[in-house]
Design an enzyme around this catalytic site. Sequence first.
Site, short mmCIF file in Angstrom:
data_model
loop_
_atom_site.label_atom_id
_atom_site.label_comp_id
_atom_site.label_asym_id
_atom_site.label_seq_id
_atom_site.Cartn_x
_atom_site.Cartn_y
_atom_site.Cartn_z
N SER A 247 13.38 2.14 3.27
CA SER A 247 12.84 1.17 2.33
C SER A 247 13.10 1.60 0.89
O SER A 247 13.62 0.84 0.06
CB SER A 247 11.33 1.03 2.61
OG SER A 247 10.67 0.42 1.55
N ASP B 274 14.10 -5.63 2.60
CA ASP B 274 13.03 -4.63 2.53
C ASP B 274 11.72 -5.30 2.13
O ASP B 274 10.66 -4.99 2.68
CB ASP B 274 13.38 -3.53 1.52
CG ASP B 274 12.17 -2.63 1.28
OD1 ASP B 274 11.74 -1.99 2.25
OD2 ASP B 274 11.65 -2.61 0.16
N HIS C 144 13.28 8.33 -8.87
CA HIS C 144 12.26 7.55 -8.16
C HIS C 144 11.13 8.45 -7.71
O HIS C 144 11.36 9.52 -7.17
CB HIS C 144 12.88 6.88 -6.93
CG HIS C 144 11.90 6.05 -6.17
ND1 HIS C 144 11.60 4.76 -6.51
CD2 HIS C 144 11.11 6.36 -5.11
CE1 HIS C 144 10.68 4.29 -5.68
NE2 HIS C 144 10.36 5.24 -4.83
N ARG D 60 5.46 -4.75 7.79
CA ARG D 60 4.98 -3.40 8.15
C ARG D 60 3.54 -3.21 7.70
O ARG D 60 2.73 -2.60 8.39
CB ARG D 60 5.87 -2.34 7.50
CG ARG D 60 7.22 -2.20 8.18
CD ARG D 60 8.19 -1.38 7.32
NE ARG D 60 7.69 -0.07 7.01
CZ ARG D 60 8.00 0.60 5.88
NH1 ARG D 60 8.80 0.08 4.98
NH2 ARG D 60 7.51 1.81 5.68
N LYS E 262 16.50 0.13 -2.00
CA LYS E 262 16.34 -0.38 -3.37
C LYS E 262 17.11 0.49 -4.36
O LYS E 262 17.68 -0.01 -5.32
CB LYS E 262 14.85 -0.44 -3.73
CG LYS E 262 14.12 -1.55 -2.95
CD LYS E 262 12.63 -1.49 -3.09
CE LYS E 262 12.01 -0.44 -2.23
NZ LYS E 262 10.64 -0.59 -1.81
#
Length: 435
Positions: A183, A161, A82, A168, A187
Amino acid sequence: MRMYDIIKKKRDGGPLTGEEIRFFVDGYVKGDIPDYQASALLMAIFFNRLNRDETAVLTQAMADSGESIDLSSVKGIKVDKHSTGGVGDKTSLVLAPLVAAAGIPVAKMSGRGLGHTGGTIDKLESIPGFKAEMTKAGFIKSVNSIGVAIIGQTGDIAPADKKLYGLRDVTATVDDISLIASSIMSKKLAAGADCILLDVKVGKGAFMKSMDQARKLAEVMVEIGRAAHRETIAVISDMEQPLGFAVGNALEVKEAIETLKGEGPEDFDKLCRELGTLMLVLGGITRDTSEARAIVDDLIASGRALNKFREFVRNQGGDPEVADRPEEILPIAKDTVRIAADREGYISELRAEEIGICAMHLGAGRANKEDTIDPSVGIVMNRKVGDFVREGDSIATLYVNRKDNLDTVIDMFRSSIGISATPVSRIEIIKEIIR
Ligand code: URA
């Protein structure tokens, strides 16, 4: 339990219990807790922070709020990668086939671009015919048969999220390290991989502007991974200037193909080889980093990584010939505009965020989620920070279709460039590795 008491406790600096955090997450997803109370808690968290235990619980609660992808029927150790997002970041396009060619199954969910950052799915969809939608069964079958599949993220992954991120975004509570870490990791945990490699970007084009912040984010995410029994490594890499040369969907696919052939830009090539090496280590191909590095180099030099890219593209409906004739197969903008240096000197700045926004205004990205993108447009940098230029030398080429905002984009692009009369050091792409 009352939401009022949870808000008050955090407002006064107290640590929340796991039960309280789960009460909040579950209640908010169900709609029992209104936005105004969730906003108040987020702001209390923003000022009084979450400790590591609270962050781990929040992450798991968000991961558990929706579907978890069960990858147990995929053989082997699944390693997910990621990136915290940047400009010109086409790393997944190289890493997915590269590590799949080494025998690591890649079952990857990726996102679309928003604002100045691009998304892997948009880039892949610039290949004619490529489909990022698949049934879950088709996804697993693809990974088991050819070793790699990349699909768009489903709405069912960590819906808490999704809802909280939206809140947010409008309550000025995005840039808190524990909220960002939970967050992202919620995922990743729900996506089902055994190990996670994080590419945490630092610099003007990244969420984290300083090394200090990037290191903290990386450490928190590595700790969340460990608490959830997923081996996690984070690499902190530069996002002061765009990664590689290309920014824009089809242009980035072409650069990824060149990199799979060993002909990519130096910074991007280095990052891909380093991340690929760590993925091989995480995936248990070897625990020896030098050996993993030699495998990565060989996969590129032998053409096996590129071959896996062809297989991957064909399997998802795209034209595999793109690997051999990208100029003919990928869409290309009608016109180009050359941006030349207005004086002699050393490139001191190529501000990634502004360059990403220029690419977005050309049509390569989205200002809003609903916008459609033009896969053929973008920017190719001809210089990097530290390079010497003479007046009139080309710094970048804009690939354009729409002309209505071109003058504004050119002005903006020019103001994102710095030229210094004295020598400027090159920027190291890899800053630090956090294990
Ligand atoms: N990316 C995410 O997924 N979440 C954040 O909070 C920030 C960046």
